[in-house]
Design a protein around this motif. Structure first.
Motif, short mmCIF file in Angstrom:
data_model
loop_
_atom_site.label_atom_id
_atom_site.label_comp_id
_atom_site.label_asym_id
_atom_site.label_seq_id
_atom_site.Cartn_x
_atom_site.Cartn_y
_atom_site.Cartn_z
N GLY A 20 0.67 -1.21 -0.01
CA GLY A 20 -0.25 -0.18 -0.05
C GLY A 20 0.99 1.11 -0.27
N ILE A 21 2.02 1.73 0.47
CA ILE A 21 3.05 2.33 0.99
C ILE A 21 4.03 2.44 -0.52
CG2 ILE A 21 4.49 3.69 2.01
CD1 ILE A 21 4.16 2.14 4.30
N LYS A 22 3.60 1.61 -0.81
CA LYS A 22 4.43 1.92 -2.14
C LYS A 22 3.75 2.00 -3.77
CE LYS A 22 6.90 -1.54 -5.49
NZ LYS A 22 7.19 -3.03 -6.50
N ALA A 23 2.74 1.64 -3.05
CA ALA A 23 1.71 1.73 -3.79
C ALA A 23 1.15 3.29 -4.46
CB ALA A 23 0.69 0.83 -4.27
N ARG A 24 0.64 3.99 -2.85
CA ARG A 24 0.93 5.83 -2.52
C ARG A 24 2.27 6.23 -3.42
NH1 ARG A 24 -2.95 8.89 -3.62
NH2 ARG A 24 -3.27 10.52 -1.62
N ALA A 25 3.03 5.61 -2.69
CA ALA A 25 4.30 6.42 -3.14
C ALA A 25 4.21 6.71 -4.72
CB ALA A 25 5.16 6.03 -2.78
N ILE A 26 4.28 5.42 -5.18
CA ILE A 26 4.18 5.69 -7.46
C ILE A 26 3.04 7.07 -7.57
CG2 ILE A 26 4.11 4.22 -9.01
CD1 ILE A 26 5.26 1.65 -7.44
N HIS A 37 9.31 3.65 -11.67
CA HIS A 37 8.65 2.21 -12.43
C HIS A 37 9.03 1.25 -11.48
CE1 HIS A 37 9.85 3.39 -15.70
NE2 HIS A 37 11.15 3.83 -15.66
N ARG A 38 7.48 0.36 -11.44
CA ARG A 38 7.15 -0.48 -10.24
C ARG A 38 8.63 -1.47 -9.92
NH1 ARG A 38 2.04 0.88 -8.82
NH2 ARG A 38 0.50 2.31 -10.66
N VAL A 39 9.03 -2.21 -10.72
CA VAL A 39 9.40 -2.91 -11.04
C VAL A 39 10.73 -2.44 -9.98
CG1 VAL A 39 11.87 -4.67 -11.52
CG2 VAL A 39 9.41 -4.18 -12.95
N ASN A 40 10.98 -1.26 -9.91
CA ASN A 40 12.66 -1.02 -9.15
C ASN A 40 12.30 -0.08 -7.61
OD1 ASN A 40 14.54 -1.90 -11.66
ND2 ASN A 40 14.95 -0.53 -12.71
N PHE A 41 11.37 0.20 -7.88
CA PHE A 41 11.06 1.29 -7.02
C PHE A 41 10.07 0.89 -6.22
CE2 PHE A 41 7.95 4.24 -4.74
CZ PHE A 41 8.71 5.58 -4.40
N PRO A 42 10.17 1.07 -4.67
CA PRO A 42 11.35 1.80 -3.94
C PRO A 42 12.77 1.11 -3.88
CG PRO A 42 10.15 0.90 -2.35
CD PRO A 42 9.43 0.39 -3.77
N ALA A 90 12.47 3.22 2.14
CA ALA A 90 12.71 2.15 0.47
C ALA A 90 12.54 3.39 -0.10
CB ALA A 90 12.35 1.06 0.44
N VAL A 91 10.94 4.23 1.00
CA VAL A 91 10.66 4.88 -0.48
C VAL A 91 10.73 6.61 0.37
CG1 VAL A 91 8.49 6.90 -0.18
CG2 VAL A 91 8.50 4.16 -0.26
N ASP A 96 13.65 10.41 -2.90
CA ASP A 96 14.71 11.89 -3.13
C ASP A 96 15.44 11.74 -4.66
OD1 ASP A 96 14.01 12.83 -0.92
OD2 ASP A 96 15.00 11.87 0.20
N ALA A 97 16.07 10.63 -4.57
CA ALA A 97 17.25 10.38 -5.39
C ALA A 97 15.95 10.56 -6.63
CB ALA A 97 17.94 8.52 -5.36
N LEU A 98 15.19 10.08 -7.03
CA LEU A 98 14.21 10.55 -8.27
C LEU A 98 13.52 12.03 -8.56
CD1 LEU A 98 11.55 6.77 -8.44
CD2 LEU A 98 14.26 7.66 -9.96
N ALA A 99 13.81 12.27 -6.99
CA ALA A 99 13.13 13.70 -7.29
C ALA A 99 14.21 14.59 -7.70
CB ALA A 99 12.33 14.71 -5.85
#
Length: 135
Positions: A20-26, A37-42, A90-91, A96-99
């Motif tokens: 849920g946290i991963k999906a919301r962050a994406i 990308h769902r595979v690599n993130f986070p 992980a998020v 931070d890196a992606l942003a």
């Protein structure tokens, strides 16, 4: 010294929390214009950030292995709040890196969660790993 082995066993509820946290962050990152990308993130991105920032591995190796970072993250998270902390850690580093790469500010919801749940935007975990390597 080696990374402590940690069983990769999360309960169904814990896995749902992490997912849920991963999906919301994406979703939030996508709305802000940041591609995650769902595979690599986070997790894959998080582990890469940690490996690159530590620059030292166990047993005299030059770098940590991603699997070691994964085991360390799981063990650390279990001691510091469980599945929610595991996911947000992980998020935090990966967002931070992606942003930074995208030159786009993090969405407020992600930024607030990271600041409220983690020490130094996730760098507390990195310092924990450095302490283990120094021991």
């Amino acid at each position: 010294m080696q990374a402590a082995a940690c069983p990769k066993i999360w309960t169904r509820d814990e896995r749902a929390t992490i997912s849920g946290i991963k999906a919301r962050a994406i979703e939030l990152l996508s709305e802000a214009g940041v591609t995650a990308h769902r595979v690599n993130f986070p997790f894959a991105i998080h582990h890469r950030v940690v490996v690159r920032s530590i620059r030292r591995g166990f047993e005299g190796r030059a770098h940590l292995r991603a699997g070691e970072v994964s085991d360390l993250l799981e063990a650390w998270s279990r001691e510091n709040g469980g599945a929610e902390i595991y996911a947000w850690q992980a998020v935090a580093l990966s967002s931070d890196a992606l942003a930074a790469k995208s030159r786009i500010a993090l969405p407020d919801e992600i930024d607030t969660a990271i600041d409220g749940l983690l020490v130094d935007r996730g760098l507390g975990f990195v310092r924990h790993v450095r302490r283990l390597l120094a021991a």
